[in-house]
Design an enzyme around this catalytic site. Sequence first.
Site, PDB file in Angstrom:
ATOM      1  N   HIS A  11       0.851   5.503   1.373  1.00  0.00           N
ATOM      2  CA  HIS A  11       0.264   6.640   2.076  1.00  0.00           C
ATOM      3  C   HIS A  11       0.614   7.893   1.288  1.00  0.00           C
ATOM      4  O   HIS A  11       1.767   8.084   0.903  1.00  0.00           O
ATOM      5  CB  HIS A  11       0.812   6.763   3.494  1.00  0.00           C
ATOM      6  CG  HIS A  11       0.703   5.517   4.309  1.00  0.00           C
ATOM      7  ND1 HIS A  11      -0.484   4.887   4.546  1.00  0.00           N
ATOM      8  CD2 HIS A  11       1.659   4.773   4.940  1.00  0.00           C
ATOM      9  CE1 HIS A  11      -0.275   3.806   5.290  1.00  0.00           C
ATOM     10  NE2 HIS A  11       1.012   3.721   5.546  1.00  0.00           N
TER      11      HIS A  11
ATOM     12  N   GLU B 273       6.118   6.856   7.398  1.00  0.00           N
ATOM     13  CA  GLU B 273       6.074   5.676   8.265  1.00  0.00           C
ATOM     14  C   GLU B 273       7.465   5.066   8.350  1.00  0.00           C
ATOM     15  O   GLU B 273       8.008   4.582   7.355  1.00  0.00           O
ATOM     16  CB  GLU B 273       5.072   4.647   7.735  1.00  0.00           C
ATOM     17  CG  GLU B 273       4.871   3.464   8.670  1.00  0.00           C
ATOM     18  CD  GLU B 273       3.736   2.548   8.238  1.00  0.00           C
ATOM     19  OE1 GLU B 273       3.378   1.652   9.024  1.00  0.00           O
ATOM     20  OE2 GLU B 273       3.226   2.703   7.109  1.00  0.00           O
TER      21      GLU B 273
ATOM     22  N   HIS C  55       4.868   0.040   0.056  1.00  0.00           N
ATOM     23  CA  HIS C  55       5.606  -0.723   1.049  1.00  0.00           C
ATOM     24  C   HIS C  55       4.750  -1.853   1.603  1.00  0.00           C
ATOM     25  O   HIS C  55       3.522  -1.811   1.577  1.00  0.00           O
ATOM     26  CB  HIS C  55       6.112   0.165   2.184  1.00  0.00           C
ATOM     27  CG  HIS C  55       5.040   0.920   2.894  1.00  0.00           C
ATOM     28  ND1 HIS C  55       4.377   2.006   2.345  1.00  0.00           N
ATOM     29  CD2 HIS C  55       4.485   0.771   4.136  1.00  0.00           C
ATOM     30  CE1 HIS C  55       3.497   2.481   3.191  1.00  0.00           C
ATOM     31  NE2 HIS C  55       3.525   1.747   4.296  1.00  0.00           N
TER      32      HIS C  55
ATOM     33  N   HIS D  88       0.829  -1.196   0.000  1.00  0.00           N
ATOM     34  CA  HIS D  88       0.000   0.000   0.000  1.00  0.00           C
ATOM     35  C   HIS D  88       0.871   1.257   0.000  1.00  0.00           C
ATOM     36  O   HIS D  88       2.087   1.186   0.201  1.00  0.00           O
ATOM     37  CB  HIS D  88      -0.943   0.020   1.205  1.00  0.00           C
ATOM     38  CG  HIS D  88      -0.246  -0.003   2.528  1.00  0.00           C
ATOM     39  ND1 HIS D  88       0.294  -1.151   3.087  1.00  0.00           N
ATOM     40  CD2 HIS D  88       0.015   0.995   3.416  1.00  0.00           C
ATOM     41  CE1 HIS D  88       0.848  -0.868   4.252  1.00  0.00           C
ATOM     42  NE2 HIS D  88       0.699   0.429   4.473  1.00  0.00           N
TER      43      HIS D  88
END
Length: 335
Positions: A49, A54, A99, A47
């Site tokens: 972001h 992160e 990632h 996915h």
Amino acid sequence: MPYALKKGSGIKLGENTFPVTGNSSGKAFCILNTNTGSSAGAEVFPHVHKKTYENFYAVKGRIQLWGQNLDSFLANTSIQQTRILSQGDIGAIPPNTIHTFTLLEPDTQLTGVLVPGGFEEFFFHMNLNPNQSSLPGAGGFDRDGLASWDVYPQLDFVPRRDVVNGRGGAGNWYDGPNSLPPDMSAPIWVAKNYGPKYLNSEHGRYQIITPLVTRQQTNNTFSQGTITVSPYRFGENPPAVNSTVATAMMLEEGQLQVKVDGYEPASLIDGDVVFVPANVSFTYSATAEFTKFMYVTGGVGGLDGQLIGKGQTWNSAFYPETGKDASSKDKLVRF
């Protein structure tokens, strides 16, 4: 308000514990500790972001992390990267980066740092709504539901399996230095003690600052790294830290005493966490040799920048022998 938590304390959600949340940090950052066993080969669905940084910091065990810039993946102009992270290693994932990760050992602790704070609400919502429309491998959410939480599945991404010596793709991994790039347009990988280091010798103690991500890579939003501190030798009082951004410390080794103005001192051991809001003065001092903590701060004006600005580049994981000048093996000094 400032607070200290013993190891394992915080808001608990299954195998996850949140010692710092968006609410407690004024939306500066969130810290998430995941303590669990091996994923048995199952990865979190790939996915992206679009707004959230992160970082994956290995505290115990091993974690495999994959990452690739979304735009270059779609254009087929970059090579997918993967690393196996062990204790003290980090993989930093900026926005717009595909990632996924998996845990490799039966006793693993992964510390995640998410910026800005507030992303943890996704975990809370997912826990309360486990039966929403399904998406294979996506935790029981549909695409629209995930997008509302800044999660965009990329199910065409196939994690590479050709790992050699903990690395897949270009770059050093325990065989050379890991320098920090000028920005964070792609994943950053730093192996323990292979990143840049700085020695600060002020105020009667040594401190080795090891930045893993700085404000230069995060558009001035946050920084993360470790600091190794020597004890005081001659009864000095630690200087006050005055920072315009929030600061969190999680102890890794040794023992650290933290004193916040207006509060009783807190003595931290392995795994304990202290959080200090922006514009709140505090002091800290080591009571054991080679006391080491992981820090997370906001962007400009953080503790790490203050120390690095008055330090020197350093090439060792060890500070100089006690009582000797960093520039001389023979000259005894009282600082």
